[in-house]
Design a protein around this motif. Structure first.
Motif, PDB file in Angstrom:
ATOM      1  N   ASP A 133      90.692 -41.465  26.880  1.00  0.00           N
ATOM      2  CA  ASP A 133      90.776 -40.368  25.738  1.00  0.00           C
ATOM      3  C   ASP A 133      90.277 -39.129  26.415  1.00  0.00           C
ATOM      4  O   ASP A 133      90.650 -37.997  25.797  1.00  0.00           O
ATOM      5  CB  ASP A 133      89.587 -41.209  24.847  1.00  0.00           C
ATOM      6  CG  ASP A 133      90.206 -42.349  24.198  1.00  0.00           C
ATOM      7  OD1 ASP A 133      91.329 -42.365  23.897  1.00  0.00           O
ATOM      8  OD2 ASP A 133      89.203 -43.228  24.196  1.00  0.00           O
TER       9      ASP A 133
ATOM     10  N   TYR B 221      87.460 -44.570  25.901  1.00  0.00           N
ATOM     11  CA  TYR B 221      87.596 -44.833  27.208  1.00  0.00           C
ATOM     12  C   TYR B 221      87.427 -43.532  27.894  1.00  0.00           C
ATOM     13  O   TYR B 221      88.451 -42.581  27.538  1.00  0.00           O
ATOM     14  CB  TYR B 221      89.470 -45.512  27.265  1.00  0.00           C
ATOM     15  CG  TYR B 221      89.642 -45.525  28.677  1.00  0.00           C
ATOM     16  CD1 TYR B 221      88.763 -45.772  29.754  1.00  0.00           C
ATOM     17  CD2 TYR B 221      91.107 -45.285  28.803  1.00  0.00           C
ATOM     18  CE1 TYR B 221      89.196 -45.814  31.139  1.00  0.00           C
ATOM     19  CE2 TYR B 221      91.495 -45.037  30.250  1.00  0.00           C
ATOM     20  CZ  TYR B 221      90.540 -45.637  31.267  1.00  0.00           C
ATOM     21  OH  TYR B 221      90.897 -45.595  32.369  1.00  0.00           O
TER      22      TYR B 221
ATOM     23  N   SER C 280      97.520 -50.767  31.527  1.00  0.00           N
ATOM     24  CA  SER C 280      97.878 -50.135  30.540  1.00  0.00           C
ATOM     25  C   SER C 280      98.014 -50.615  29.094  1.00  0.00           C
ATOM     26  O   SER C 280      97.549 -50.224  28.247  1.00  0.00           O
ATOM     27  CB  SER C 280      99.214 -49.252  30.936  1.00  0.00           C
ATOM     28  OG  SER C 280      99.333 -48.491  32.305  1.00  0.00           O
TER      29      SER C 280
ATOM     30  N   LEU D  78      95.020 -42.158  31.764  1.00  0.00           N
ATOM     31  CA  LEU D  78      95.078 -42.956  30.220  1.00  0.00           C
ATOM     32  C   LEU D  78      93.933 -42.733  29.456  1.00  0.00           C
ATOM     33  O   LEU D  78      93.725 -43.172  28.285  1.00  0.00           O
ATOM     34  CB  LEU D  78      95.646 -44.131  30.438  1.00  0.00           C
ATOM     35  CG  LEU D  78      97.119 -44.277  30.592  1.00  0.00           C
ATOM     36  CD1 LEU D  78      97.469 -45.890  30.798  1.00  0.00           C
ATOM     37  CD2 LEU D  78      98.059 -43.577  29.992  1.00  0.00           C
TER      38      LEU D  78
ATOM     39  N   ASN E 222      89.897 -37.420  30.324  1.00  0.00           N
ATOM     40  CA  ASN E 222      90.110 -37.705  31.665  1.00  0.00           C
ATOM     41  C   ASN E 222      89.153 -36.624  32.420  1.00  0.00           C
ATOM     42  O   ASN E 222      89.507 -35.309  32.342  1.00  0.00           O
ATOM     43  CB  ASN E 222      91.594 -37.472  32.170  1.00  0.00           C
ATOM     44  CG  ASN E 222      92.516 -38.617  31.717  1.00  0.00           C
ATOM     45  OD1 ASN E 222      92.072 -39.865  31.424  1.00  0.00           O
ATOM     46  ND2 ASN E 222      93.755 -38.117  31.232  1.00  0.00           N
TER      47      ASN E 222
ATOM     48  N   SER F  39      98.740 -45.374  36.219  1.00  0.00           N
ATOM     49  CA  SER F  39      98.389 -45.932  35.020  1.00  0.00           C
ATOM     50  C   SER F  39      96.985 -45.734  34.417  1.00  0.00           C
ATOM     51  O   SER F  39      96.983 -44.807  34.159  1.00  0.00           O
ATOM     52  CB  SER F  39      98.514 -47.597  35.720  1.00  0.00           C
ATOM     53  OG  SER F  39      97.577 -47.860  36.885  1.00  0.00           O
ATOM     54  N   TYR F  40      96.047 -46.453  34.631  1.00  0.00           N
ATOM     55  CA  TYR F  40      94.879 -46.308  33.927  1.00  0.00           C
ATOM     56  C   TYR F  40      94.006 -45.030  34.212  1.00  0.00           C
ATOM     57  O   TYR F  40      93.393 -44.579  33.378  1.00  0.00           O
ATOM     58  CB  TYR F  40      93.861 -47.686  34.273  1.00  0.00           C
ATOM     59  CG  TYR F  40      93.548 -48.044  35.619  1.00  0.00           C
ATOM     60  CD1 TYR F  40      92.722 -47.376  36.364  1.00  0.00           C
ATOM     61  CD2 TYR F  40      94.394 -49.020  36.168  1.00  0.00           C
ATOM     62  CE1 TYR F  40      92.449 -47.740  37.764  1.00  0.00           C
ATOM     63  CE2 TYR F  40      94.291 -49.347  37.569  1.00  0.00           C
ATOM     64  CZ  TYR F  40      93.048 -48.958  38.220  1.00  0.00           C
ATOM     65  OH  TYR F  40      93.047 -49.159  39.690  1.00  0.00           O
TER      66      TYR F  40
ATOM     67  N   LEU G 176      94.673 -51.114  27.767  1.00  0.00           N
ATOM     68  CA  LEU G 176      94.143 -49.767  27.350  1.00  0.00           C
ATOM     69  C   LEU G 176      94.570 -49.545  25.974  1.00  0.00           C
ATOM     70  O   LEU G 176      93.780 -48.796  25.272  1.00  0.00           O
ATOM     71  CB  LEU G 176      94.228 -48.749  28.594  1.00  0.00           C
ATOM     72  CG  LEU G 176      93.351 -48.813  29.594  1.00  0.00           C
ATOM     73  CD1 LEU G 176      93.957 -47.792  30.581  1.00  0.00           C
ATOM     74  CD2 LEU G 176      91.953 -48.835  29.535  1.00  0.00           C
ATOM     75  N   ALA G 177      95.866 -49.797  25.854  1.00  0.00           N
ATOM     76  CA  ALA G 177      96.433 -49.637  24.510  1.00  0.00           C
ATOM     77  C   ALA G 177      95.714 -50.438  23.611  1.00  0.00           C
ATOM     78  O   ALA G 177      95.408 -49.957  22.172  1.00  0.00           O
ATOM     79  CB  ALA G 177      98.099 -49.886  24.525  1.00  0.00           C
TER      80      ALA G 177
ATOM     81  N   SER H 195      87.926 -41.877  31.677  1.00  0.00           N
ATOM     82  CA  SER H 195      88.311 -42.214  33.022  1.00  0.00           C
ATOM     83  C   SER H 195      88.077 -40.831  33.950  1.00  0.00           C
ATOM     84  O   SER H 195      88.076 -40.032  33.544  1.00  0.00           O
ATOM     85  CB  SER H 195      90.161 -42.159  33.087  1.00  0.00           C
ATOM     86  OG  SER H 195      90.667 -42.172  34.180  1.00  0.00           O
TER      87      SER H 195
END
Length: 286
Positions: free
Chosen positions: A217, A196, A183, A215, A219, A211-212, A186-187, A198
């Motif tokens: 941009d 990003y 995480s 997160l 999903n 978590s990832y 990714l920040a 996911s």
């Protein structure tokens, strides 16, 4: 009377040593009972053509789908887990690792790579459920973190394909630390202004969801994928209530605001690149 299968004059008798069984893997039967040839299934992006069921696939198949001409450079291919806690339940963790590596041909539950996708550089991290249930251990977290570092260094968009049962209990707190570690990386990716995406596939549960996996941009998910923290059975037992229809399916999760889009696998490559162009404010490709 001579049995028909012994009539040599008819030319139909086959010696035992010449008999051949039907090779395994030539056909696939979907959960709805539809049967399709494996070769046809592969040509259809591993989606059953009759019922649109998305068969579980791994990094090998996703890399074939996303990278142009299946050309890519794998990142950290030799990184593999150790057994720092010397964990043992019904068998030693070290033995589980060796067995999983031998069975799957993988070093751990994630592979990371860089290559061209529709002519653009792309870093992809993809989990493999076949390796101890896609569980997230220290190597999974480290490889994802290094892939993100590579994306930042090269200023390349990052795609994470999640398929996991959650944290790897054999590594205890070391596994849980990967939630914070990935995480945080990714920040840093977000601070660098790098896209990003996911992709949640079936199943995306436990620590990955915490978590990832959630997160991005943007999903996205494949149709019908199971997405949640605890599984439906655990949720039902904890709440003591009947769960709503379609609970924790991708469609249910999207309806409740946790997914942006559901993408058919045949459109995956095109749409991922489209989303990246939108994030980077680039002209839409035809």
């Amino acid at each position: 009377m001579t049995a028909w299968f012994k009539r040599k004059e008819k030319g139909i008798q086959t010696a035992t040593e010449q008999k051949k069984d039907t090779p395994r893997g030539l056909w696939y039967k979907s959960p709805t009972g539809k049967i399709v040839e494996s070769e046809e299934l592969a040509k259809n992006f591993y989606v059953s053509p009759e019922d649109d069921y998305h068969v579980r696939i791994g990094s090998k198949e996703y890399f074939e789908i996303l990278f142009d001409d299946n050309k890519f450079t794998e990142l950290d291919p030799k990184l593999s887990s150790k057994d720092p806690l010397r964990f043992e339940d019904t068998k030693k963790y070290s033995d589980r690792l060796k067995a999983a590596q031998k069975k799957t041909g993988l070093k751990d539950a994630v592979r990371t790579a860089i290559g061209k996708s529709m002519g653009k550089d792309l870093v992809v991290a993809c989990m493999d459920f076949s390796f101890i249930g896609g569980s997230m251990g220290s190597v999974v977290g480290e490889k994802i973190a290094r892939a993100i570092d590579h994306a930042i260094k090269k200023n390349i968009p990052f795609v994470m394909i999640s398929k996991s049962g959650g944290a790897r209990m054999m590594e205890a707190a070391l596994s849980l630390m990967q939630l914070a570690k990935t995480s945080a990386k990714l920040a840093q990716l977000a601070e660098a202004g790098i896209p990003y995406i996911s992709l949640c596939t079936d199943p995306t549960t436990g620590g990955t969801t915490a978590s990832y996996a959630m997160l991005g941009d943007i999903n996205i998910s494949e149709p019908g994928a199971l997405i949640g923290f605890a599984g439906p059975r655990v949720v039902k037992e904890a709440t003591g209530k009947e769960l709503p229809p379609g609970f924790q399916t991708a469609e249910f999760v999207q309806e409740h605001g946790f997914l942006d889009f559901i993408v058919h696998r045949r459109d995956l490559k095109k749409n991922i690149n489209l989303y990246i162009d939108l994030i980077q404010n680039k002209p839409i490709r035809k």
